[in-house]
Every structure is written in C-alpha cells, then in structure tokens.
Design a protein around this motif. Sequence first.
Motif, mmCIF file in Angstrom:
data_model
loop_
_atom_site.group_PDB
_atom_site.id
_atom_site.type_symbol
_atom_site.label_atom_id
_atom_site.label_comp_id
_atom_site.label_asym_id
_atom_site.label_seq_id
_atom_site.Cartn_x
_atom_site.Cartn_y
_atom_site.Cartn_z
ATOM 1 N N LEU A 70 -68.823 -42.057 34.489
ATOM 2 C CA LEU A 70 -68.992 -41.587 35.864
ATOM 3 C C LEU A 70 -67.825 -40.685 36.265
ATOM 4 C CD1 LEU A 70 -70.177 -44.871 37.647
ATOM 5 C CD2 LEU A 70 -71.578 -42.938 36.924
ATOM 6 N N PRO A 71 -68.055 -39.754 37.186
ATOM 7 C CA PRO A 71 -66.965 -38.907 37.687
ATOM 8 C C PRO A 71 -65.829 -39.752 38.254
ATOM 9 C CG PRO A 71 -69.090 -38.087 38.452
ATOM 10 C CD PRO A 71 -69.352 -39.409 37.805
ATOM 11 N N GLY A 72 -64.594 -39.221 38.099
ATOM 12 C CA GLY A 72 -63.410 -39.957 38.532
ATOM 13 C C GLY A 72 -62.858 -39.490 39.860
ATOM 14 N N ASN A 73 -61.564 -39.760 40.052
ATOM 15 C CA ASN A 73 -60.937 -39.578 41.360
ATOM 16 C C ASN A 73 -60.973 -38.147 41.877
ATOM 17 O OD1 ASN A 73 -60.184 -42.203 42.068
ATOM 18 N ND2 ASN A 73 -58.417 -42.155 40.698
ATOM 19 N N ARG A 74 -60.749 -37.169 40.987
ATOM 20 C CA ARG A 74 -60.728 -35.780 41.449
ATOM 21 C C ARG A 74 -62.088 -35.390 42.015
ATOM 22 N NH1 ARG A 74 -59.719 -33.188 36.958
ATOM 23 N NH2 ARG A 74 -57.446 -33.008 37.173
ATOM 24 N N SER A 75 -63.150 -35.741 41.298
ATOM 25 C CA SER A 75 -64.499 -35.401 41.763
ATOM 26 C C SER A 75 -64.843 -36.147 43.042
ATOM 27 C CB SER A 75 -65.522 -35.733 40.669
ATOM 28 O OG SER A 75 -65.262 -35.007 39.485
#
Length: 629
Positions: A421-426
């Motif tokens: 899954l996309p992380g903190n930046r996204s």
Amino acid sequence: MSAAELLALRRFGDGEIVTLAKLVIETAFQPIVEAATGAVFGYESLMRGFDRLGFHSPLDLIDRAHEAGQLLALEHMVNSRAIAAFAALPDFRSRTLFINLDSRLVPEGADLVERLAGHLARAGIPASSLCFEISERFDNDTQPEFAQLVRKLRLAGFKLAIDDFGVGHNGLKLLCDHPVDYLKIDRHFISGMEADARKRHLVRNTVNAAHVLGIRVIAEGVESEAEFIACRDAGCDLVQGWFVSRPVTDFSALSPVYAQVARAGGRRRSSRTLDSILIRREIEQVAVLRENESLESVFEFFRRDPKRTFFPVLNANDEPRGILHEYHVKELSYHPFGRDLLKNRLYQKSLSHFVTMAPIADLDTPAEQLLDVFTGMGGNECVILTENMRYAGILSASSLLKIINEKRLKTAEDQNPLTGLPGNRSIRDYLQDKALDGDQARCLCYFDFDNFKPFNDHYGFHKGDLALSLFASLMRRDFVGEDVFIGHVGGDDFFAGISGRPVEAVRQALERLLADFSREVRSLYSPEDRLAGEIRGRDRAGQETTFPMMRCSAVVLVLPEGEVIGEAELISSRIAGLKADAKGSDGGLVLSSASAGQDEPAAAHRLAPPGSDFSPAAQNRCALSRDML
C-alpha cells in the motif's frame, strides 16, 4: 458645492456632462491582489461621485454621455485622472492599472489610446502597467475595427482583460479569437460559489482553459472568506472584491498586502508536495527577452545560444507575455537585407509582432495538471512557470515527462514492502489535496490495532505480519473505486480516504471491515488463547498481565461538501486527539464532524442529532464528536 447647486447645474443639459463631471467625479481604486499571498498586484480604476449628478451608477452616466456624443471626452477625462493618480502612488512601477474601455469607443479607440500613451510617457509608466478591460456588455465583434484595435493595443505593449466573463456577449469567442492577458470571472459565478458545485465546476474549468491559453484569471466581486477560498482552490490567480477592500478615493488607505487575504491564502500547503519538489528541481532558467527590446538584439540572443530555439518574453513588470521562436524571425535573419530592414524607420514591426502566447502555470501546480496544460493546445514548446504571478522559469516536454516518471518511481518506493500500500508521502499528498477540495464530502479514516504489541511479542513478528497483511487485504476488498485511497502509515496504522459517498454508507463499510478483522484475526491465535479470549504478556511497565484479543479501532473525520481545511496538519492532529475515544468505545469506531460546534466534547456512544447521516441503529455503535478543527 451644495446639492441644490448641483441639481441646477444638471439642468444645463447633456451637452455639459463632461463639464459637470469634472467638478464632482472622483477616481477610486479597488485593489486586485494575488490569491496566494494577499500582495497587491494592481488596481481597477472606478468612478465615484456620479450620484451627485443624479445618476444611479457609473454605467448610467456613461450611457448618457454616449447618447450626448460626449463619451470619448468623458472617458479621456476619467482615465487621464486615473493615470495621474496611479503615477503618484509610491509603488506604481510594480503595479498594474486596470481601466475600462467602452466598446462603443472602438471606432475612436486609436485616438483614445494615443492620448493615454502620451500621459503614460510623461508619467514614466511603461505600457505594460496599463490593462484595458473589454466588457462583454456589448457585442464587440459587430464592429470591424475591434480586432484592429485589440492588435494595436497588444503590439503597443498594453495588457488586455475580458471583463464580466460569462454573462455577456461572445465571451468564449473573445477568448478564442483575441490574445488577452487576463480573464475576469463575473460576480454571478463567484457569489455563493463555496456552496454551489455547479459554479465551482464551471469556474475551475474556465481557469484550466485560460491557463492553457496563457491567460491569468481574476475573480471579481469576492465578498467573503468562504468565496475567496473557493476561488483560490479553483485556481484563480487574482481576486478583487469587498473581502479584499472596497474602492477607496483616499489612496493613503491602500495597503501593499491585505492581511485577511494573506491569512486565508496562507492556509495552504505548509509543506511542499512531491510534485512541487520535483518541478522546482527540473525548472529551467533561460535568458529572457523584454518586449521593448529591439529585434536586432534578438539575433544576438540566438547567436549566443545557438542550441536554443525559443526564448520567453516578459513585459516591464516581469510577467510572461509568451515566447519568441526562432522561426518567427528566421525570414529576417536569412534575408540579405534583413538587418538593414530592421534599421529602417519605415519598417514598424517590433518584437511584440513575433511573440506567441504559451501556456502558463504556477510552480505549485500538480504534475499531471501541468501535463494537461502542456498538451491542451498541442505544439507547445514549453510551459511558462510563475511564482506570485512573476516569471520563474520554464518546463520543456522532456522535463515534464521526467518529473512524471520520477514521481511514479518515488510513489513505488513509498509503498509499504509488506502490504504493497502507498506510504506516508502519498498519504500526506492525498490529505493536502483533499483538505482543499470541497467539491464533495470526504471521510478521512485512520486505523490503529488494539493490543497488537502483546500479540506480536507473544507469537513473533511472522504472525504479526500476517495480521497486517490480513487487514490490508480486507481494506482492498471493502474500499474499491476511483473515489477511494488506501494507505499504510506504518506498523499497525492504516489510512483510507473516501470521497463523495454518503457518511452512512461509509460507516456501514467500516463496521463490516472492523467486525471481519476481529473475527478473522482470531485464527492467528492458538486454540487455547481463542478459548480463553485473552493472552498473557507484559505491559509497558514490564508487569505481567492479560490482554484481550486483537481488534482494530478507527477514527473518521468527516469533511462535508464545501468544507475546506487550510492546513493538512490540522487533520492529523485532530485524528490523533480522537484515537483514545475510539480505543475506549465498544465498537472501536468514532466519527467526527469537522463542521460541528466547538464547545461539545467528543464522547463515545453519543446519539446522532436529528437530520444527520447516522441512522438510529448506528447510535449505539459509534461516537459522533462535535469538536471543531
């Protein structure tokens, strides 16, 4: 002069309109400010004192002067006074004066412009500091001289704006057929825009179309902070209206920056997105031409940089006017008498004759939107980038493709290696976009496992990873579609954003997700622990104790349609403040309305208010917080 005396003078008849106007008409300036900073960009010149002559509005006075054959004389008097007042301002060299050009003067426009140009020259004001507003009030294209006058103004270095866009004659035709610098969206579309999705849609698409054409957009008649925020979020470059300032005749009351706009405009992205970082890295600084430079100097630019096929062209105020491509002047450079022709005074073409408009965008425009701007017309050499309305650099096609490719790579790197899954930046970029996008209701959901650490300590990280993967798969199952974003914050923290769905539907999906996880995660426990319904472990103080079976709790921040949050960090801090409520509730679910009252504290099992999105069946299973952000 008394009212009785003015009324007596008024009886002299229409032949004395200009004479009477000279006695009572005053020049007023209304600031036009940058939406991002609140800094003054320029002023629109308006008339005050018309009521002393018995007219209800400036248009009534202008129409009467037209009927009396005195419109040209009145316009010249009003505009010459405006230029004189503008020249007396301490900061006039960095400002733009917007004056209205009545379309009925088109046949005589050349004479009016020539006179005004003389006033500018005497005052030391460059032509690019003056913008003529062409109103849609009249059908301009019925006059054959109109196109010639527009071209004359443009080549002389003046700027042009379409006024009252959207409510008059042939606005789109004007936009299509004539090179203009600004488009002023009429107050009809701005009024109540924050609560009207149709208006927001029309304004946003008008702004996008204008930017593709290299035109900046001014929102007229902005009267409230809510209208201002809606205009800013739709991409309007400049704003004008009572929210900024009413027209003033006392010019000492003018301010270089309007604090209320700066505060509201500053509540934007406090940290730059990945797009912004990549764009600033790739922006190209090239030499620029000034539109008042000689054509002969152009050849010197190309000679010094033979690989460069075009140069941006700026006016005296550092605003982009377009680009000059080498093929525009190649005929002169290759002509055997080209250089001699340029020196001939009878050859009246200047650099402005060869400038073509180019798409313009702000430095903080998302990369995909920049690509839309770039490809919107086809055949563009570059996108001209600006910061606070001034030229900042250019982006070529290759640089833009590099940015988008690098963004995709960074997004892939940001993905959580376990869940994919996309992380903190996204997640951060998503929050920043959705916080400012009030077109739809948004549900921002934060998930946190309860009793995960004791489970991970007791069974080992392998089973802990299985629990995380299980929750990620359930999220993928329950949240599907373009209106959904899911991400993995890290550890046992997850995030989901849902746009446009009814809150009740989101609540039901969340209850199903949490219930399914609580049931299925039990399969990761030993039969003995499942039977006991608990495991033994050590708390944070190192004391041995028992822990309930693992579950997931969730906090949902509901942003209603039209609600805009200037700082994405406020969302994170608000959610963090509600985590304890979720963990302490029976169902593990807390919903908080960002637009609710400030004085009612968050509490589990609060009954939903009448008319809310929460059904009676949900009232015992979730908490409705009434705190403001």
